[in-house]
Motif scaffolding. Structure first.
Motif, mmCIF file in Angstrom:
data_model
loop_
_atom_site.group_PDB
_atom_site.id
_atom_site.type_symbol
_atom_site.label_atom_id
_atom_site.label_comp_id
_atom_site.label_asym_id
_atom_site.label_seq_id
_atom_site.Cartn_x
_atom_site.Cartn_y
_atom_site.Cartn_z
ATOM 1 N N GLU A 1 48.762 35.180 40.995
ATOM 2 C CA GLU A 1 47.725 34.699 40.085
ATOM 3 C C GLU A 1 47.175 35.828 39.226
ATOM 4 O OE1 GLU A 1 46.446 31.798 39.285
ATOM 5 O OE2 GLU A 1 47.162 30.419 40.838
ATOM 6 N N ALA A 2 46.944 36.982 39.833
ATOM 7 C CA ALA A 2 46.319 38.097 39.130
ATOM 8 C C ALA A 2 47.310 38.895 38.293
ATOM 9 C CB ALA A 2 45.638 39.022 40.143
ATOM 10 N N ALA B 1 40.043 40.823 45.219
ATOM 11 C CA ALA B 1 39.078 40.204 44.318
ATOM 12 C C ALA B 1 38.129 41.250 43.747
ATOM 13 C CB ALA B 1 38.307 39.110 45.050
ATOM 14 N N THR C 1 40.048 43.498 41.127
ATOM 15 C CA THR C 1 40.384 42.876 39.849
ATOM 16 C C THR C 1 39.194 42.209 39.165
ATOM 17 O OG1 THR C 1 40.975 40.787 40.932
ATOM 18 C CG2 THR C 1 42.729 42.433 40.647
ATOM 19 N N GLY C 2 38.143 41.917 39.929
ATOM 20 C CA GLY C 2 37.034 41.156 39.381
ATOM 21 C C GLY C 2 37.382 39.700 39.118
ATOM 22 N N ARG C 3 38.349 39.179 39.878
ATOM 23 C CA ARG C 3 38.807 37.815 39.645
ATOM 24 C C ARG C 3 38.794 36.997 40.931
ATOM 25 N NH1 ARG C 3 44.277 37.456 36.426
ATOM 26 N NH2 ARG C 3 43.467 35.321 36.219
ATOM 27 N N PHE C 4 38.667 35.685 40.757
ATOM 28 C CA PHE C 4 38.765 34.700 41.845
ATOM 29 C C PHE C 4 37.655 34.860 42.882
ATOM 30 C CE2 PHE C 4 43.116 35.525 40.295
ATOM 31 C CZ PHE C 4 43.289 34.318 39.633
ATOM 32 N N GLU D 1 30.572 35.723 40.337
ATOM 33 C CA GLU D 1 29.754 36.863 39.918
ATOM 34 C C GLU D 1 28.320 36.753 40.409
ATOM 35 O OE1 GLU D 1 30.029 37.268 35.711
ATOM 36 O OE2 GLU D 1 32.190 37.653 35.706
ATOM 37 N N SER E 1 39.495 29.970 43.548
ATOM 38 C CA SER E 1 38.999 31.216 44.133
ATOM 39 C C SER E 1 39.844 31.628 45.334
ATOM 40 C CB SER E 1 37.543 31.046 44.577
ATOM 41 O OG SER E 1 37.476 30.259 45.768
#
Length: 230
Positions: free
Chosen positions: A21-22, A80, A83-86, A89, A160
């Motif tokens: 995904e990333a 996570a 990468t700051g993803r999934f 915040e 997520s």
């Protein structure tokens, strides 16, 4: 570059789901758990609990020495964060993701794993154990189905790491399938995750290592005991 120590199990799939995904570059290092690779000193230096998956991040965010991580939930949280993803915040979103990640780690994974052990791998049938873990697996699927009644993904509207952790543990044993017909919301969500291109790529990785072998006494010892056992 991520070094992924992997075998095609539900916990292994979690990490390839994230990496695909990333779009993070990674190299797969197969850990054949039937052959006992998980007990080799080199792997134990990374994963002291002799379980896969594990990773080594050769380019951590702080620019320092490589970082090794074991335990699939910890790996997902690490990736996570990298990468700051999934992962949400905001505080409330982070709570939603985290609690369902730990629900899988502490509940769905272990209980479904025991269901599979006693229905597929146990050398002799133990009806109490079979019934106990089947009922608990179905109870947990019911919890998830209810959770998905009013949201697209487990933690809300966004895909997520909670979804990545849970997806591989939904009915993973072909030789002992669970009846998913009562769980319409779960089936809708499962189909949506399955349709994601990254999911297809992750499971294509599994096909490279998925060997069908007859269970031998040595494999049984490696999978369910320790090499020191008689």
């Amino acid at each position: 570059m991520i070094d992924l120590y992997y075998w095609p199990t539900p916990n292994g799939h979690k990490i390839t789901l994230f990496l695909e995904e990333a779009g993070l570059p990674y190299t797969v290092h197969p850990v054949d758990i039937g052959a006992g690779d998980q007990f080799k000193p080199g792997f134990l230096a990374i994963s002291p609990n002799n379980k896969m998956p594990a990773i080594v991040d050769r380019a951590p965010a702080d620019g320092g020495a490589p970082v090794s991580v074991f335990e699939s939930g910890a790996i997902l949280l690490y990736l996570a964060g990298k990468t700051g993803r999934f992962f949400a915040e905001d505080t409330r979103g982070q709570v939603e993701v985290s609690q369902w990640l730990f629900w899988q780690m502490g509940g769905l994974g272990p209980m479904t794993g025991q269901y599979g052990h006693f229905h597929v791998y146990a050398p002799e049938p133990i009806e109490y154990a079979r019934d106990r873990y089947k009922r608990e697996a179905l109870r947990l699927l019911g919890v998830l189905d209810k959770r998905l009644a009013d949201r697209e993904f487990v933690a809300g509207d966004a895909y997520s790491i909670a979804d990545m952790a849970i997806y591989p543990w939904i009915d993973p044993y072909k030789k002992a399938p669970l009846d998913l017909s009562p769980f319409a919301n779960l089936r809708r969500w499962h189909a949506a995750v399955a349709a994601r291109p990254a999911t297809g790529r992750a499971y294509a990785v599994a096909e490279r290592f998925d060997t069908q072998r007859e269970m031998t006494p040595e494999m049984r010892k490696n999978l369910f005991g320790t090499p020191s056992e008689a």
